[in-house]
Scaffold this active site. Structure first.
Site, PDB file in Angstrom:
ATOM      1  N   HIS A 323       0.791  -1.027   0.021  1.00 52.68           N
ATOM      2  CA  HIS A 323      -0.070   0.091   0.190  1.00 52.68           C
ATOM      3  C   HIS A 323       0.728   1.362   0.153  1.00 52.68           C
ATOM      4  CE1 HIS A 323      -3.316  -2.649   0.886  1.00 52.68           C
ATOM      5  NE2 HIS A 323      -4.227  -1.597   0.414  1.00 52.68           N
ATOM      6  N   GLY A 324       2.109   1.277   0.390  1.00 51.49           N
ATOM      7  CA  GLY A 324       2.812   2.445   0.409  1.00 51.49           C
ATOM      8  C   GLY A 324       4.254   2.131   1.012  1.00 51.49           C
TER       9      GLY A 324
END
Length: 457
Positions: A323-324
């Site tokens: 996600h990041g």
């Protein structure tokens, strides 16, 4: 070109629909190449510099699949998968790796500053799914046009859903306007798109004005009161749901307009009574990707309890990293891995869990862990947690009325997917949808636009 922008709504989309209808009627053999071209134009509208990256990625992976089909080769597919993941790591995680290396005394590596290509995580995972299934003998060979469309189809290239080849490949050869339910599909497509747009602009975006200032204050090192912390956290909890599920509704609706059915991605996740159920309802296509291509290969639940718990933790931690490029995302994923593991132990012990208590614990856990997902640093997350757990001034001015419509829709209302399949076409329904679209367009014209949250992943 956002789905909720005038450039898309009054420029790209009408032209694309007209060209697609013309090709489908006059030259059906042009339909798929046209959709590929439209998808590349849509992708290039964001940043034309990354179109060659997408094109080369498609070409190299297709050539790899073709070579494997012709000659085999035990290591060809694993090398291709590793290459795709290395490219993703180069663009998405090089900065994080440089920061971690900088923690070592005596090292001061330069931090890359290149831009992250939009959708790189999603089209990389599509490559991986097809190549892995091809090596396992589950996937058939594709020609270049169909493979390019599978990877780059514009409704889903930027933020999903993650579509398996088996869900979409057979649809490419259909004649969408010759089906007996063609007009019904088109009506459902417009309805899904309209509902998704309304969720985005009327529910998701307004909640951003409650969440963003609180998380920004935490990022700047300011104290966050109890009222502010709960307001910001609850606002983001519902914002991310309506933002991402709204995008998904719009993507599914757009795909239907072009004769393609994409898989559902949300099924009222905030009604879940366990964390396992939550992940079966939230970002469903990512959940099954993580299950089938990571959790099961790591051992799943077939090799004993210890392996299952380890596989759950590793899968969710890597899912958080996906996600990041930040340690807060890793911590968010790890927390969910631990939570899922505790759920396994609870069920193994045969302990009861009343549905109401299960829902409350699940909702609180998901809400609290969203802080790690949204906070810009651990320091900012700590400031939020201090407020959430009463270790800060009480504060005042909690605007609870702002959450009532969002909570009612998220917890009591049906999904847009379920609604469009239950509702029967009626003049009153068409009128209501038209009014909803007009109101949403007026909202868009009021410059109240926010980029979709998942575009950054």
């Amino acid at each position: 070109m956002l789905f909720n922008s005038f450039a898309f709504l009054f420029g790209f989309l009408p032209v694309a629909l007209a060209l697609h209808a013309l090709a489908a009627r006059a030259r059906p053999d042009w339909r798929l190449p046209l959709l590929v071209l439209l998808s590349l134009v849509f992708y290039g509208w964001w940043d034309v510099r990354f179109v060659p990256l997408l094109v080369v990625s498609i070409g190299l992976n297709w050539l790899t699949a073709r070579r494997f089909g012709a000659r085999g080769g035990r290591w060809l597919i694993p090398l291709a998968v590793a290459g795709n993941l290395a490219l993703l790591a180069l663009f998405k995680y090089a900065g994080l790796l440089a920061d971690l290396a900088g923690l070592i005394p005596g090292l001061d590596p330069p931090r890359p500053s290149w831009a992250l290509p939009l959708g790189i995580s999603f089209f990389t995972f599509h490559h991986v799914m097809y190549l892995v299934d091809l090596r396992a003998g589950r996937a058939p060979p594709m020609d270049l046009t169909r493979y390019a469309l599978y990877i780059a189809f514009f409704p889903q290239v930027l933020a999903g859903p993650l579509v398996r080849w088996s869900e979409i490949l057979h649809q490419f050869d259909e004649a969408p306007y010759d089906r007996p339910d063609a007009w019904e599909r088109i009506g459902r497509g417009f309805t899904l798109f309209g509902i998704g747009l309304a969720k985005k602009v009327f529910l998701g975006d307004p909640l951003a004005s409650y969440a963003n200032p609180v998380f920004q204050a935490a990022a700047e090192g300011r104290a966050v009161s109890v009222a502010e912390a709960w307001q910001g956290t609850l606002a983001f909890t519902f914002q991310i749901y309506f933002d991402f599920s709204g995008y998904t509704d719009m993507a599914l609706g757009l795909a239907l307009l072009f004769g393609i059915v994409l898989p559902q991605n949300f099924d009222t996740p905030y009604r879940a009574t366990s964390l396992r159920e939550f992940w079966r309802r939230w970002h469903m296509t990512l959940s099954r990707f993580l299950r089938d291509y990571l959790y099961v290969p790591l051992g799943g639940n077939r090799r004993g309890l210890a392996v299952q718990l380890g596989a759950l933790f590793a899968t969710m931690t890597l899912g958080g990293l996906w996600h990041g490029a930040g340690l807060t995302f890793v911590a968010w994923g790890a927390a969910h891995g631990i939570g899922l593991g505790l759920g396994v132990l609870w069920r193994r012990a045969g302990l009861p869990m009343p549905a109401a208590l299960g829902w409350l614990l699940t909702f609180l856990f998901v809400t609290l862990t969203w802080v790690l997902f949204r906070a810009q640093s651990f320091e900012a997350a700590l400031a939020m947690f201090k407020g959430l757990f009463g270790l800060a001034p009480a504060g005042h001015g909690f605007k609870w009325r702002a959450f009532v419509p969002a909570a009612l829709v998220a917890l009591a209302g049906p999904t847009a997917w379920a609604a469009v399949h239950r509702l029967k076409p009626r003049p009153a329904l068409a009128t209501a949808l038209a009014l909803l679209l007009v109101a949403a367009l007026l909202r868009v014209g009021d410059d109240a636009n926010f980029e979709f949250i998942y575009f950054q992943f």
